[in-house]
Design a protein around this motif. Sequence first.
Motif, PDB file in Angstrom:
ATOM      1  N   ALA A   1      14.001  22.342 -16.213  1.00  0.00           N
ATOM      2  CA  ALA A   1      13.510  21.139 -16.888  1.00  0.00           C
ATOM      3  C   ALA A   1      14.334  19.907 -16.548  1.00  0.00           C
ATOM      4  O   ALA A   1      13.806  18.783 -16.485  1.00  0.00           O
ATOM      5  CB  ALA A   1      13.485  21.360 -18.397  1.00  0.00           C
ATOM      6  N   SER A   2      15.636  20.089 -16.313  1.00  0.00           N
ATOM      7  CA  SER A   2      16.488  18.937 -15.994  1.00  0.00           C
ATOM      8  C   SER A   2      16.029  18.241 -14.714  1.00  0.00           C
ATOM      9  O   SER A   2      16.219  17.029 -14.549  1.00  0.00           O
ATOM     10  CB  SER A   2      17.950  19.378 -15.859  1.00  0.00           C
ATOM     11  N   LEU A   3      15.407  19.000 -13.798  1.00  0.00           N
ATOM     12  CA  LEU A   3      14.879  18.392 -12.575  1.00  0.00           C
ATOM     13  C   LEU A   3      13.737  17.434 -12.894  1.00  0.00           C
ATOM     14  O   LEU A   3      13.614  16.367 -12.281  1.00  0.00           O
ATOM     15  CB  LEU A   3      14.400  19.480 -11.609  1.00  0.00           C
ATOM     16  N   LEU A   4      12.895  17.818 -13.845  1.00  0.00           N
ATOM     17  CA  LEU A   4      11.808  16.937 -14.261  1.00  0.00           C
ATOM     18  C   LEU A   4      12.353  15.637 -14.842  1.00  0.00           C
ATOM     19  O   LEU A   4      11.906  14.540 -14.501  1.00  0.00           O
ATOM     20  CB  LEU A   4      10.922  17.629 -15.303  1.00  0.00           C
ATOM     21  N   PHE A   5      13.341  15.771 -15.735  1.00  0.00           N
ATOM     22  CA  PHE A   5      13.897  14.592 -16.387  1.00  0.00           C
ATOM     23  C   PHE A   5      14.639  13.714 -15.382  1.00  0.00           C
ATOM     24  O   PHE A   5      14.566  12.481 -15.448  1.00  0.00           O
ATOM     25  CB  PHE A   5      14.827  15.017 -17.522  1.00  0.00           C
ATOM     26  N   GLY A   6      15.351  14.345 -14.449  1.00  0.00           N
ATOM     27  CA  GLY A   6      16.062  13.578 -13.433  1.00  0.00           C
ATOM     28  C   GLY A   6      15.114  12.828 -12.517  1.00  0.00           C
ATOM     29  O   GLY A   6      15.362  11.665 -12.163  1.00  0.00           O
TER      30      GLY A   6
END
Length: 243
Positions: free
Chosen positions: A15-20
């Motif tokens: 999910a952190s990839l989406l937010f980044g």
Amino acid sequence: MFFTLTTALVNLSLASLLFGLSEFCQQNEWGLFYWFSFSPILIASLGLVLMDGLSAWLPHFIEHQVKWLWQFHIIHHSDRSVDASTANRHHPGESVLRFIFTLFGVLVLGAPLWFILLYQSVSVLFSQFNHSNINLPAWLDRGLSWVFVTPGMHRVHHHFQQPWTDKNYGNIFSIFDRILGTFAQKDHHALIFGLDTHFDQKETDHLLPLLKIPFLPHRQSENNGILPGNSKNAAEPHIDRQQ
């Protein structure tokens, strides 16, 4: 339960990839959200349609056309009892592939964080809904299917043989199936869930055999559309998948 857990773990861990990526788009004003000025309601509605097409319909369609991707997707289709749990029955490898397409959708739209949370919530709800064993009145199911993917519409996709398996790819909206010629209807009483190439429940109801399927040789139907052990089923055409 295993596939539900791994699906959740893959999506949560990445999910952190989406937010980044969303933050990157915001800082660089990249994507359709920044290039066009619409009202928040309109941009949310159009964004949901486009995101559904890019991150749900498109990878689903590709999985059905490419043999090595189809091998992973077999785990989802081999379920003989389609219900809400089927929505989470994905090989971990397929979950990663789907996540990559979600990243692609975020990049194209330049999706802000609020929209990502909106889309993911709506997508999960519809995935559970259209795989459920809820029987809506026929008139309601068909009426809703002009816009949304309904249980009746998606069940056709889980019929055990082609060409029905290669119809009704949508998750939230039915528009892409309708405009791209992959929409189909079939009498629900004639539907048989599963796959003609993977119909042995010793294989499809046990975890380890399921996990091995993507790494086994591709199987082409040899029963002319007739269920194994049942010669009374009417034959239907089989279309081999492309390399």
